[in-house]
Write a protein that holds these residues in place. Structure first.
Motif: not given
Length: 578
Positions: A279-285, A304-316, A318-326
């Motif tokens: 996931i990139t910043e552009q994807h989230l935007k 998957g854990l590492n990808a979620t960590e990266r996504a959280i930092k990118l989301s900060q 951009i200002g979006v809220e992330l959730e995880v589906v288990s």
């Protein structure tokens, strides 16, 4: 590129473009319809053909034809410009600084890809073993095959190149499209191929999956980086999912393209995929333009854990809220879950998604023995590294309490440790004295006030009572200042001094037309007085709340001099209010 933008704008009527998405009906000089961004029943979406502007009162969004397409299609500006240019018949290469060669290469690549998609689909129909794999083994329906342009690449390694060469394409043009390998032959051989499309549904590449095991052959093969395909920006399934994403106000990101296909076929269509977990910043935007909630359905493994960590930092940023589906235990991906446990189970796990930060901290805790000092150390180190990346001090405080509960450590000890493991000064260290900015009067009220003043110069005398600090919005401040200083100026056409905020000016004018079109002229001064009174009253209340908060801090710090000054200011405001 500004010239190209204006040429496209001049050739298109905003009501015609928006009318492809929203059923519009005449409402005086404007047009009205149901918002495409909210699930409203009473129309509050307004379009002004005269001003070439739109505003959605239910969501607070508005702008010109480009901003509408960006939001409704999930595009960035360049993509919206290209999309509308095609619609308007504008050749953007004529506006480029070069000679237009790149634009022509892109156009030829797009043509080659469209023909390739049709070639692969015809090949699927002619190949029984491929049909058996796609229809029987994968369980894909005819509609799904059509929606995702699924086909089959022949085994011989040259059929596609031969077919397109006969259609006049050169080797370079086929390479530009990403259809050939380094030897000039077909890139895809003996694979089920699924078209990769941009947000408008235009084919930009392919992903190919082997239909029978081959030694040393990768299971999946994707189009390389090309003039049209950029892995860091591409979102698989977006063109098919965007309507459902807007309606549900959520999007689920999965790892595999075929997970998307299966989910769509099962009726859960707000699902897309990026390139694996990248996931990139552009994807989230892009996705944040369409939905307020972004949910990640990655594997619970280390990747998957590492990808979620990266996504959280990118989301900060951009200002979006992330959730995880288990996914339930035993289901490796959504495709398998749907096939073994049914679509209702897939819908259920999506509904039960948890905040991404909470999920990551839970994963950390499950990987360590928290009865030992070593386990607590590793767990707290990993968790604090994530928590320090959060921008909101209240959110940081919440997750510090979660870590404290799991480790038995004090909040102060965790803060000290977090301070020691980061080189950045976290805002949490000052969270006790940091003040939340007082709430400003709603922009909607100020917009109505300014729209009224913009259209009726006779009421502008009231603006002298409105303090500039009632808003932090730069556009609002600039228009307020201009109208106050120019009591008799007309805003039709937009004055040169306001050209930099022309879109905002047109939106407040549209709001005036929508609300006050049927009002009598004699009633407008009274309405202006009411709006000004409301704005000033709200501003005063905010100042009182801020002073009271500051006074409590001063008294706690035993700063009597400051406390006395704040009491005087507070008493003056309370008397003024009375």
């Amino acid at each position: 590129m500004q010239d190209a933008k204006e040429e496209v704008r001049a050739r298109l009527n905003i009501e015609d473009v928006i009318g492809e998405y929203v059923q519009l009906k005449r409402a005086g000089r404007n047009l009205k319809g149901l918002s495409p961004f909210t699930d409203e029943r009473t129309p509050s979406f307004m379009v002004s053909p005269e001003k070439q502007i739109w505003h959605d009162f239910s969501s607070g969004k508005g702008g010109d034809v480009f901003s509408f397409v960006m939001l409704v299609e999930g595009m960035d500006f360049r993509q919206s410009l290209e999309h509308l240019a095609r619609k308007a018949g504008v050749d953007l290469s004529l506006f480029s600084r070069g000679d237009g060669r790149t634009a022509k290469r892109r156009a030829r690549a797009a043509e080659a890809l469209e023909l390739a998609a049709k070639f692969f689909q015809q090949s699927l129909l002619r190949t029984p073993r491929a049909l058996e794999y796609v229809v029987k083994k994968r369980g894909l329906t005819r509609q799904t095959i059509q929606d995702f342009m699924i086909g089959f690449a022949p085994d011989d390694g040259s059929s596609l190149v031969t077919a397109l060469t006969k259609r006049g394409f050169s080797k370079q043009e086929l390479a530009d499209a990403g259809l050939t390998n380094r030897f000039g032959g077909d890139l895809y051989r003996g694979r089920m191929v699924v078209a990769l499309m941009d947000a408008t549904g235009r084919v930009v590449g392919f992903t190919g999956r082997i239909i029978q095991d081959e030694i040393d052959a990768p299971k999946y093969l994707n189009t390389p980086q090309t003039l049209l395909f950029d892995k860091s920006r591409h979102i698989f399934g977006l063109s098919q999912a965007k309507e459902s994403i807007r309606k549900s106000d959520e999007v689920v990101i999965v790892e595999g393209n075929l997970d998307v296909v299966s989910s769509h076929q099962a009726g859960v269509r707000q699902v897309v995929a990026t390139a694996g977990t990248a996931i990139t910043e552009q994807h989230l935007k892009t996705l944040s333009r369409l939905a307020g909630r972004i949910k990640l359905a990655f594997d619970g493994d280390k990747a998957g854990l590492n990808a979620t960590e990266r996504a959280i930092k990118l989301s900060q940023t951009i200002g979006v809220e992330l959730e995880v589906v288990s996914l339930p235990e035993g289901s490796k991906d959504p495709d398998e879950l749907i096939k073994t446990q049914g679509v209702e189970q897939w819908k259920s796990v999506i509904t039960k998604a948890m905040p991404a930060v909470a999920w990551v901290i839970q994963q950390y805790s499950q990987r360590e023995n928290l009865t030992t000092a070593e386990g607590k150390r590793r767990f707290s180190t990993a968790s604090l590294g994530l928590i320090r990346s959060l921008h909101d001090p209240v959110e940081q405080e919440h997750y510090l309490q979660v870590v404290a509960k799991k480790t038995g450590a004090s909040i102060d000890a965790l803060k000290a440790k977090m301070s020691g493991i980061t080189t950045n000064k976290t805002v949490l260290r000052h969270s006790k004295t940091k003040k939340t900015a007082p709430q400003k009067p709603s922009d909607e009220t100020l917009d109505m006030l300014l729209g009224l003043a913009a259209q009726e110069p006779s009421v502008r005398r009231w603006l002298a009572s409105v303090p500039e600090e009632v808003t932090d919005n730069a556009n609002t401040r600039e228009l307020l200042k201009y109208l106050t200083q120019n009591p008799n100026a007309t805003l039709d056409p937009i004055p040169e001094n306001l050209k930099n905020i022309e879109e905002y000016v047109k939106i407040v004018q549209l709001k005036f037309d929508t609300r006050y079109a049927d009002w009598k002229q004699d009633d407008l001064p009274g309405e202006m007085a009411r709006l000004v009174k409301h704005v000033i009253s709200k501003h005063r209340e905010n100042k009182i709340q801020q002073l009271m908060s500051n006074l409590r801090d001063a008294e706690t710090a035993n700063d009597e001099s400051l406390a006395q000054d704040l009491r005087h200011q507070l008493n003056a405001l309370i008397k003024e209010k009375a």
